[in-house]
Enzyme design. Structure first.
Site, PDB file in Angstrom:
ATOM      1  N   GLU A  11       0.855  -1.200   0.000  1.00  0.00           N
ATOM      2  CA  GLU A  11       0.000   0.000   0.000  1.00  0.00           C
ATOM      3  C   GLU A  11       0.892   1.252   0.000  1.00  0.00           C
ATOM      4  O   GLU A  11       1.935   1.277   0.661  1.00  0.00           O
ATOM      5  CB  GLU A  11      -0.845  -0.021   1.286  1.00  0.00           C
ATOM      6  CG  GLU A  11      -1.663   1.217   1.552  1.00  0.00           C
ATOM      7  CD  GLU A  11      -2.251   1.225   2.980  1.00  0.00           C
ATOM      8  OE1 GLU A  11      -1.576   0.763   3.930  1.00  0.00           O
ATOM      9  OE2 GLU A  11      -3.390   1.698   3.121  1.00  0.00           O
ATOM     10  N   LYS A  61      -9.474   1.948  -1.965  1.00  0.00           N
ATOM     11  CA  LYS A  61      -9.706   1.415  -0.610  1.00  0.00           C
ATOM     12  C   LYS A  61     -11.057   1.857  -0.038  1.00  0.00           C
ATOM     13  O   LYS A  61     -11.387   3.046  -0.033  1.00  0.00           O
ATOM     14  CB  LYS A  61      -8.575   1.867   0.303  1.00  0.00           C
ATOM     15  CG  LYS A  61      -8.565   1.292   1.705  1.00  0.00           C
ATOM     16  CD  LYS A  61      -7.270   1.736   2.417  1.00  0.00           C
ATOM     17  CE  LYS A  61      -7.116   1.163   3.798  1.00  0.00           C
ATOM     18  NZ  LYS A  61      -5.817   1.573   4.394  1.00  0.00           N
ATOM     19  N   CYS A 120      -4.870  -3.112   2.871  1.00  0.00           N
ATOM     20  CA  CYS A 120      -4.569  -3.019   4.308  1.00  0.00           C
ATOM     21  C   CYS A 120      -5.783  -3.259   5.194  1.00  0.00           C
ATOM     22  O   CYS A 120      -6.209  -4.379   5.363  1.00  0.00           O
ATOM     23  CB  CYS A 120      -3.887  -1.694   4.619  1.00  0.00           C
ATOM     24  SG  CYS A 120      -3.096  -1.754   6.255  1.00  0.00           S
TER      25      CYS A 120
END
Ligand code: CDT
Length: 309
Positions: A47, A123, A168
């Site tokens: 990330e 995300k 993540c």
């Protein structure tokens, strides 16, 4: 039948605040070369792989924030990654901060061996907080700097399998995995920046590595998919980030594991057909799921169920 692929997780050690993107990219190209020499056809980077993890600082000045974002992909700085993909005939997954007009996202792309962008993910589960909280030893301002992703959880046909992505904190949420499982994902690529210390619950510091693998191994097993998780690791600007980059089989077993907190490539041979062993037996969704009883999962008031019973 067999659909083999050799894949790599490319863990990055710390990136200093003043380290130029070109330097981080040079480190990544060196890892692509290592992975390729070991037979890998896909390399997964972490990330926000091009810079230090900038959400750990509060910045009120928008131009200062925007300096951490990429307005184009590829750019002059990132072109060497795309050139390396073509030269080596290797695909890669890259996380970066994306600015798109007035919108800012924490983004990942999957790039094919011809240098073409095959898929993009933004995300969804943004952790942290919105406001300046100077009591923290380091902040986590993803909620302030990024919008929630608007692309869903895409799964595409690529490299002989069905490939999805998450980023993540997404890995901690079962919904992330099941949405890709429902699209028959056979490999999920993800990168992470996970501090060892969690200021809100310091008692969890000893559990960070465990929860990292627990989340990825459960996601793999419960959806019959491979997972490649790549960390940004080590002591970055006073913040210790966990490592533990791993390649995980659809059985939930870790089949390759990083052992350092620096730049490190781990490689594994996978076979997309192995996913069927899990999906045709234990997790045959068509036969065993009971979606008519799952409504509360997508009801915004779902959290109130316990009170109502
Ligand atoms: N980058 C990222 O999503 N990190 C989070 C930290 C959670 S604590 C705010 C993670 O889930 O690892």
């Amino acid at each position: 039948m067999s659909r083999p692929l050799t894949v790599a997780a490319a863990q990055l050690g710390p990136i200093a605040k003043d380290e130029p993107r070109a330097s981080a990219v040079a480190r990544m190209v060196a890892m692509m070369e290592k992975a390729s020499a070991r037979g890998a056809a896909l390399v997964v980077f972490p990330e926000l792989a091009l810079t230090t993890f900038f959400p750990r600082w509060f910045m009120a000045d928008q131009p200062a924030v925007d300096a951490w974002f990429e307005a184009e992909m590829p750019s002059a700085d990132t072109a060497p990654l795309f050139d390396a993909a073509r030269r080596l005939g290797i695909a890669f997954h890259l996380g970066y901060a994306e600015i798109d007009g007035p919108h800012r996202y924490n983004t990942a792309i999957l790039v094919g061996p011809d240098g073409a962008i095959l898929s993009k993910y933004r995300k969804v589960h943004l952790p942290g907080h919105w406001d300046d909280e100077p009591w923290r030893p380091f902040q986590h301002l993803e909620k302030r700097y990024f919008e929630r992703g608007n692309l869903g959880f895409p799964v595409v046909d690529a490299l002989g399998g069905r490939i999805g992505m998450c980023i993540c904190n997404d890995r901690r949420w079962p919904e992330t995995w099941r949405l890709m499982g429902l699209q028959d994902a056979e490999l999920v690529c993800l990168g992470y920046n996970t501090p060892q210390h969690y200021p809100n619950a310091p008692g969890h510091d000893r559990l960070q590595d465990f929860h990292n693998h627990l989340s990825m191994q459960a996601g793999a097993y419960q959806n019959g998919t491979y997972v490649i998780g790549a960390a940004k690791a080590g002591l970055e600007e006073g913040c210790e980030l966990i490592g533990g980059s791993a390649i995980i089989a659809p059985t939930g077993e870790i089949i390759a594991l990083a052992t350092t907190r620096g730049d490190e490539v781990v490689v594994a041979d996978i076979d997309f057909d192995t996913c069927r062993e899990i999906r045709k037996n234990i997790f045959d969704f068509a036969q065993h799921r009971q979606p008519d009883l799952y409504g509360a999962l997508v009801d915004p008031a779902g959290g109130a169920i316990r009170k109502a019973v």
